[in-house]
Design a protein around this motif. Structure first.
Motif, PDB file in Angstrom:
ATOM      1  N   ILE A  92       1.017  -0.760   0.169  1.00 40.14           N
ATOM      2  CA  ILE A  92       0.173   0.791  -0.304  1.00 40.14           C
ATOM      3  C   ILE A  92       0.975   0.825  -0.343  1.00 40.14           C
ATOM      4  O   ILE A  92       0.537   2.372  -0.403  1.00 40.14           O
ATOM      5  CB  ILE A  92      -0.920   0.589   1.233  1.00 40.14           C
ATOM      6  N   ALA A  93       1.963   1.376   0.694  1.00 42.25           N
ATOM      7  CA  ALA A  93       2.695   2.461   0.436  1.00 42.25           C
ATOM      8  C   ALA A  93       3.416   2.639  -0.235  1.00 42.25           C
ATOM      9  O   ALA A  93       3.726   4.171  -0.540  1.00 42.25           O
ATOM     10  CB  ALA A  93       3.788   2.604   1.594  1.00 42.25           C
ATOM     11  N   ALA A  94       3.961   1.842  -1.521  1.00 44.74           N
ATOM     12  CA  ALA A  94       4.356   2.120  -2.712  1.00 44.74           C
ATOM     13  C   ALA A  94       3.562   2.824  -3.511  1.00 44.74           C
ATOM     14  O   ALA A  94       3.969   3.353  -4.594  1.00 44.74           O
ATOM     15  CB  ALA A  94       5.702   0.639  -3.098  1.00 44.74           C
ATOM     16  N   LEU A  95       2.475   2.452  -3.609  1.00 38.74           N
ATOM     17  CA  LEU A  95       1.713   2.933  -4.345  1.00 38.74           C
ATOM     18  C   LEU A  95       0.328   3.961  -3.868  1.00 38.74           C
ATOM     19  O   LEU A  95       0.715   4.668  -5.079  1.00 38.74           O
ATOM     20  CB  LEU A  95       0.078   1.265  -4.567  1.00 38.74           C
ATOM     21  N   LEU A  96       0.797   4.628  -2.918  1.00 38.35           N
ATOM     22  CA  LEU A  96       0.486   5.510  -2.574  1.00 38.35           C
ATOM     23  C   LEU A  96       1.422   6.570  -2.896  1.00 38.35           C
ATOM     24  O   LEU A  96       1.710   7.390  -3.646  1.00 38.35           O
ATOM     25  CB  LEU A  96       0.517   5.623  -1.203  1.00 38.35           C
ATOM     26  N   GLY A 124       3.249   6.022  -5.342  1.00 38.54           N
ATOM     27  CA  GLY A 124       3.469   6.099  -7.105  1.00 38.54           C
ATOM     28  C   GLY A 124       2.625   7.096  -7.628  1.00 38.54           C
ATOM     29  O   GLY A 124       2.464   7.695  -8.080  1.00 38.54           O
ATOM     30  N   ALA A 125       1.207   7.058  -6.289  1.00 36.55           N
ATOM     31  CA  ALA A 125       0.277   7.942  -6.984  1.00 36.55           C
ATOM     32  C   ALA A 125       0.538   9.404  -6.744  1.00 36.55           C
ATOM     33  O   ALA A 125       0.141   9.902  -7.497  1.00 36.55           O
ATOM     34  CB  ALA A 125      -1.409   6.990  -6.146  1.00 36.55           C
ATOM     35  N   MET A 126       1.530   9.503  -5.570  1.00 35.33           N
ATOM     36  CA  MET A 126       1.262  11.118  -5.502  1.00 35.33           C
ATOM     37  C   MET A 126       2.885  11.455  -5.942  1.00 35.33           C
ATOM     38  O   MET A 126       3.169  12.989  -6.228  1.00 35.33           O
ATOM     39  CB  MET A 126       1.325  10.884  -3.483  1.00 35.33           C
TER      40      MET A 126
END
Length: 368
Positions: A159-163, A165-167
């Motif tokens: 979840i941290a890595a996806l966040l 990447g998104a931000m």
């Protein structure tokens, strides 16, 4: 609040100009990136959460007249439909131009997904360390740096890595995976209502939004984007123009500049998330690699800016949803929420970036 992590660099910015059509569009060939890691816990000296009290000796409960005049002149003088809002985070005063009209957000909406994710972390229904497998069926459209990592068996990440990447990279797939992980668009709309962030809507998700804006109905086999781009290229200019005009008249992801700055100010004051979650999100915003020549181009020494950009689809010379919003911090530690949203214009990218930089320059000049 936070100190700037990056200085404007001409070479980096020229690469950013290449991204052109939606939420964020790919610049050049996709490159393989290392496996994402959870961002380090921010040090207190790096970021901070504002308190509702003004700094001693720095109280300004009314906006400077020079700023009022400058914002009106900039907004009315730009050839296109724009919304501008500047909000003092601690004192609460607002300066705006066309600031209550709902305009396309595009990837600015990733901010609300990020807040909802961190809110879920605060409520212990989600952990940043949770493992997520991104499947090919999860791929979206336009800018998605994670795409080359997603093989036949998917790609395991957190979840941290996806966040992150998104931000920081405005990865559309990272954001969409997080969106559906926390309950989809209805969950974001509930969060906005519960947190008292008025004037901000939320669209149907990246794939449906971009397809509808182009006048198409999304098909699952388009995951990854090429099928969507091929279908769009076969449409007549007239059909695409009708669809784009419908979107501009009533954006499916519409938000007002005032509403966006309200959300930013409440985030900075620690009113929507826990202290640790606020710091985590503000750190990611300060590390954003997108739009370095938009609002950030007007910074002066000692001023910092943590932000989120958005970029919509183009049709011929018409560009839509060209946005930059964020939190501006002065050398004395005072914070301002700023939103510049260009709903539509035919001005080229350099002119749009200069316009945004001029807003920042006018704000700093009026306050200094």
């Amino acid at each position: 609040m936070l100190r700037t992590f990056l200085k404007n660099r001409a070479a980096l910015l020229l690469l950013g100009v290449a991204a052109c059509i939606a939420g964020c569009v790919p610049a050049g060939s996709p490159q393989r990136v290392p496996a994402p890691v959870t961002p380090a816990v921010p040090m207190p000296s790096q970021v901070s959460v504002a308190t509702p009290r003004a700094l001693p000796g720095k109280r300004r409960d009314q906006p400077p007249a020079d700023l009022l005049n400058a914002v009106q002149a900039l907004g009315s003088g730009f050839p296109g439909q724009v919304g501008i809002a500047v909000r003092d985070v601690t004192e609460g005063w607002i300066v705006g131009y066309n600031a209550d009209r709902l305009l396309p957000q595009q990837s600015v909406s990733k901010l609300w997904v990020a807040i909802a994710v961190m809110d879920a972390v605060d409520r212990s229904t989600l952990k940043l360390s949770d493992i997520v497998t991104v499947r090919r069926s999860d791929l979206t459209v336009f800018h998605q740096p994670i795409r080359p990592l997603v093989g036949i068996d998917g790609y395991r990440t957190t979840i941290a890595a996806l966040l992150q990447g998104a931000m920081t990279r405005s990865d559309n797939t990272c954001n969409d995976v997080l969106l559906w992980k926390i309950g989809g668009p209805p969950a974001i709309r509930r969060m906005l209502m519960q947190k008292g962030i008025a004037g901000v809507g939320f669209g149907p998700g990246e794939r449906l939004l971009q397809a509808k804006t182009a006048g198409l109905d999304w098909k699952p086999e388009w995951a990854g984007g090429w099928g969507f781009l091929q279908a769009r290229s076969k449409m007549s200019v007239e059909a695409r123009s009708r669809a784009l005009n419908r979107y501009l008249a009533a954006p499916y992801d519409g938000a007002s500049a005032n509403g966006v700055t309200l959300g930013l100010a409440r985030l900075q004051r620690g009113e929507v998330l826990s202290n640790s979650s606020t710091l985590h999100l503000l750190t990611l915003m300060a590390a954003s690699k997108t739009g370095p020549l938009r609002l950030k181009s007007g910074l002066r020494s000692g001023w910092t800016f943590a932000h989120k950009t958005g970029t919509g689809q183009d049709l011929g010379t018409l560009s839509t949803g060209y946005n930059d919003v964020g939190l501006l911090k002065s050398p004395d530690g005072h914070s301002y929420a700023v939103a510049v949203m260009i709903a539509s214009t035919r001005r080229p990218i350099p002119a749009r970036m200069q316009f945004m930089g001029n807003v920042t320059r006018a704000l700093i000049r009026a306050l200094e």
